[in-house]
Design a protein around this motif. Structure first.
Motif, short mmCIF file in Angstrom:
data_model
loop_
_atom_site.label_atom_id
_atom_site.label_comp_id
_atom_site.label_asym_id
_atom_site.label_seq_id
_atom_site.Cartn_x
_atom_site.Cartn_y
_atom_site.Cartn_z
N ILE A 159 10.53 -6.64 -10.88
CA ILE A 159 10.44 -5.84 -9.65
C ILE A 159 10.48 -6.73 -8.42
N GLY A 160 9.90 -7.93 -8.54
CA GLY A 160 9.79 -8.79 -7.37
C GLY A 160 8.66 -8.34 -6.48
N CYS A 161 7.61 -7.80 -7.11
CA CYS A 161 6.48 -7.31 -6.33
C CYS A 161 5.31 -8.28 -6.42
N GLN A 162 4.50 -8.28 -5.42
CA GLN A 162 3.33 -9.13 -5.40
C GLN A 162 2.16 -8.35 -4.86
N ARG A 163 1.02 -8.71 -5.30
CA ARG A 163 -0.18 -7.97 -4.93
C ARG A 163 -1.28 -8.91 -4.45
N ASP A 164 -2.14 -8.38 -3.66
CA ASP A 164 -3.38 -9.06 -3.30
C ASP A 164 -4.40 -8.65 -4.35
N LYS A 165 -4.75 -9.54 -5.25
CA LYS A 165 -5.61 -9.18 -6.37
C LYS A 165 -6.98 -8.69 -5.92
N LEU A 166 -7.37 -9.07 -4.71
CA LEU A 166 -8.68 -8.65 -4.21
C LEU A 166 -8.57 -7.53 -3.18
N ALA A 167 -7.36 -6.95 -3.06
CA ALA A 167 -7.16 -5.93 -2.02
C ALA A 167 -8.11 -4.76 -2.17
N ALA A 168 -8.24 -4.23 -3.38
CA ALA A 168 -9.08 -3.06 -3.59
C ALA A 168 -10.55 -3.37 -3.27
N VAL A 169 -11.01 -4.51 -3.74
CA VAL A 169 -12.40 -4.92 -3.47
C VAL A 169 -12.61 -5.11 -1.98
N LYS A 170 -11.67 -5.81 -1.35
CA LYS A 170 -11.77 -6.10 0.08
C LYS A 170 -11.76 -4.82 0.91
#
Length: 348
Positions: free
Chosen positions: A195-206
């Motif tokens: 997909i070429g997607c990237q995520r902020d692994k702490l986005a939900a927590v933050k």
């Protein structure tokens, strides 16, 4: 809520190490035969708040354009019209196969690649869901015999991504892809590469933490409410989030603002976005959401309630003993007053 285009291709193997089987359709699947229930099932595959949320990027660089995004840019215009939906999905399916082969992922089974362009809440989306089939039973309508069949598991999303074409094309947000990549690091890495997607692994927590902080600070600093009143606002937000999650709705900051601060929603919204880096569509972490609720208990004539983040800070529990290293002034005053009354009584 409608599906404009849908097509199914296949890239799969039944057993580890087998050669991949690929089958490409030359025409779109008919949308005329999609029942209301099937349409709803396909669209709600990506309504869960447990999905990752992110944007296109390569190796953490959101200015780099991955192949998947290049294909979308080639075929979609600014009005979200696809010039050749069949060819685009064939290109992406071939890309999917290439990623599997180039990484020697002999244990990845692939599946049925369901591509569909749909409209939801006045926004256009392109989804790809990698689905499996399971064994089931059906009835032969002529002979009424029970026959075995295979059913596409629409209720189970193994891998998938949904791109908000509206936000992506118009540059309205950096959070326009919802995706699920599984728990295995191998599967996660290959699918995110595809997909070429990237995520902020702490986005939900933050974001969950920042939302609570934004509510408390706005309530106490701007509206001059007491700590208890601010906590009631947090409780309102918690109730609203739980209800939206139950209904499988997106958690929108605008709607939270209206629910929590009905007479000052616009002002709170501006503060939350500017000072707490909160986006319109929020990712919510269930564990962090627990901090919206106080720890409480009562029994034997004692009632104790305190905020969860006070535990191991000003409230210490060890070996069955609960110690408070900081107490409210009002409680302290009442305790001192009680001691004073007792002392006077003892002198009589």
């Amino acid at each position: 809520m409608s599906i404009k285009h849908v097509i199914i291709h296949v890239v799969k193997r039944d057993k580890d190490g087998e050669k991949l089987e690929k089958q490409l359709r030359d025409t779109e699947n008919s949308t005329a035969g999609l029942t209301e229930k099937l349409t709803e099932d396909l669209i709600t595959l990506f309504s869960s708040t447990s999905l990752n949320i992110g944007e296109f990027g390569v190796d953490g660089d959101n200015t780099a354009i991955p192949v998947f995004e290049q294909k979308l840019d080639k075929y979609y215009d600014q009005a979200f019209t696809c010039s050749d939906f069949v060819q685009m999905t064939q290109d992406l399916t071939n890309r999917y196969e290439t990623v599997l082969l180039s990484n020697s992922l002999s244990s990845v089974k692939g599946g049925y690649l369901v591509f569909y362009h749909y409209e939801y809440r006045n926004e256009d989306w392109l989804a790809i869901a990698v689905l499996q089939r399971s064994e089931g039973v059906d009835i032969d309508t002529e002979k009424l015999d029970v026959i075995s069949t295979q059913i596409l598991e629409l209720e189970k999303l193994h891998l998938g991504a949904s791109v908000n074409l509206t936000k992506w094309k118009q540059g309205l947000s950096h959070r326009y892809i919802k995706f699920k990549t599984g728990r295995s690091s191998v599967i996660r890495d290959y699918f995110e590469k595809f997909i070429g997607c990237q995520r902020d692994k702490l986005a939900a927590v933050k974001e969950t933490k920042n939302l609570r902080k934004a509510i408390v600070e706005y309530a106490t600093q701007e509206l001059k409410l007491t700590t208890d009143q601010a906590q009631q606002k947090v409780a309102t937000a918690l109730s609203f989030i739980k209800e939206q999650t139950k209904e499988k709705n997106n958690i929108l900051l605008t709607e939270i603002a209206k629910a929590v601060f009905p007479t000052a929603s616009d002002d709170f919204l501006a503060t939350a976005q500017l000072e707490h880096d909160l986006s319109e569509e929020l990712a919510i972490d269930p564990t962090e959401l627990r901090h919206y609720e106080k720890i409480s208990g009562k029994g034997n004539g004692v009632t104790i309630t305190f905020e969860r983040d006070k535990l191991d800070k000003t409230v210490i529990y060890k070996d069955g003993i609960l110690s408070f290293h900081e107490i409210p002034d009002s409680l302290k005053d009442e305790i001192l007053e009680e001691y004073e009354i007792r002392a006077k009584a003892d002198t009589k």
